[in-house]
Design an enzyme around this catalytic site. Structure first.
Site, mmCIF file in Angstrom:
data_model
loop_
_atom_site.group_PDB
_atom_site.id
_atom_site.type_symbol
_atom_site.label_atom_id
_atom_site.label_comp_id
_atom_site.label_asym_id
_atom_site.label_seq_id
_atom_site.Cartn_x
_atom_site.Cartn_y
_atom_site.Cartn_z
ATOM 1 N NE ARG A 105 32.626 18.514 31.834
ATOM 2 C CZ ARG A 105 33.383 17.684 32.515
ATOM 3 N NH1 ARG A 105 33.463 17.783 33.816
ATOM 4 N NH2 ARG A 105 34.079 16.750 31.908
ATOM 5 C CD GLU A 139 31.690 49.614 43.989
ATOM 6 O OE1 GLU A 139 32.592 49.258 44.754
ATOM 7 O OE2 GLU A 139 31.823 49.655 42.748
ATOM 8 N N PRO A 181 33.676 37.470 44.898
ATOM 9 C CG PRO A 181 34.818 39.325 44.041
ATOM 10 C CD PRO A 181 33.460 38.814 44.343
ATOM 11 C CG ASP A 223 36.644 15.243 32.770
ATOM 12 O OD1 ASP A 223 36.909 14.938 31.604
ATOM 13 O OD2 ASP A 223 35.536 15.627 33.169
HETATM 14 N N1 ADE Z 1 31.754 38.457 41.114
HETATM 15 C C1 ADE Z 1 32.757 39.258 40.734
HETATM 16 N N2 ADE Z 1 33.908 38.605 40.665
HETATM 17 C C2 ADE Z 1 33.637 37.313 41.023
HETATM 18 C C3 ADE Z 1 34.423 36.133 41.165
HETATM 19 N N3 ADE Z 1 35.734 36.119 40.939
HETATM 20 N N4 ADE Z 1 33.812 35.003 41.558
HETATM 21 C C4 ADE Z 1 32.492 35.004 41.811
HETATM 22 N N5 ADE Z 1 31.711 36.078 41.701
HETATM 23 C C5 ADE Z 1 32.267 37.229 41.315
#
Ligand code: ADE
Length: 247
Positions: free
Chosen positions: A154, A116, A89, A169
């Site tokens: 794709r 974690e 994230p 698309d």
């Molecule tokens: N690992 C955990 N959440 C994630 C996300 N939103 N994007 C990429 N990898 C992740």
């Protein structure tokens, strides 16, 4: 394109991608996919791949050694230095432009984290790109890796067949796609827009373009900033939004 996915759950990757269009492309050898189990590379006699974080705190951290050896087992077979994508994230948020760029690579290596996190030192050592699929937190990198592999594939010639063309698309030209209809002409009292039955291709194209512009203006106005639209189309969007406010 050859994909390598470093993961503790290789079945999740292979089972998730062996169906439909991506499955067909793998079978036709337009793509190859290898899910490599990080656990196969641990030196720990109990097969462990994670340990407590230095400094304390909740959760476990994936250790550097098994991931690095897993990576070497892949990279040592390749004649090029692959991009290594760590799913997190904290990464750059994935989009269609990135899918198009990654599709130009000869191969890609994905690293899926769990727990974690992953020992920062192995990330520094091997990762070239940190990528997020959106501002939410998943339990692991497998689903994000699968999303990316689907979107990238794709864009590779030979993966989609003609009738699955990627040209129209959403995001192709920076706009959302127009609405689609199929038989019957009337369903549940709802009619297909008359113009689509007219057989006039120029009119249909113009209607679809307007629908795309209106949809994008309503649902994703942020996309209009960078979309490829003419001054006349900008004017059309301004009028559409002004009229909407009056209603
Ligand atoms: N690992 C955990 N959440 C994630 C996300 N939103 N994007 C990429 N990898 C992740």
């Amino acid at each position: 394109m050859e994909y390598y996915v470093m993961t503790l759950f290789p079945d999740m990757i292979t089972r998730g991608l062996d169906t439909s269009i991506i499955g067909r492309a793998i079978e036709n050898q337009v793509l190859s996919l290898e899910a490599v189990n990080i656990r196969d590379f641990t030196n720990d006699k109990h097969g462990r791949t994670d340990d407590y974080p230095y400094g304390g705190g909740a959760g476990m951290v994936m250790q550097a050694q098994p991931i690095y050896d897993c990576y070497r087992s892949i990279a040592d077979r390749l004649a090029y230095r692959p991009r290594v994508i760590y799913l997190t994230p904290q990464g750059r948020v994935f989009n269609q432009q990135m899918a198009r760029e990654f599709a130009l690579e000869p191969g890609l290596v994905f690293l899926c984290g769990h727990y974690e996190g992953v020992d920062e030192r192995v990330l520094d050592e091997i990762v070239t790109d940190q990528v997020s699929i959106g501002d939410f937190v998943l339990t692991g990198g497998e689903l994000p890796a699968m999303c990316m592999i689907d979107a990238i594939s794709r864009m590779i010639p030979g993966v989609l067949h003609n009738d699955e063309s990627a040209e129209d698309d959403s995001f192709g030209d920076g706009l959302l796609e127009f609405p689609q209809y199929s038989r019957p002409e009337t369903w549940n009292g709802r009619k297909v827009p008359q113009i689509l039955l007219s057989g006039d291709h120029a009119k249909v194209d113009a209607w679809r373009r307007e629908q795309s512009l209106m949809r994008t203006a309503e649902r994703r106005p942020d996309l209009l900033e960078t979309a490829a639209i003419s001054p006349k189309e900008k004017e059309f969007v301004r009028n559409f939004l002004a009229n909407k406010e009056k209603l």
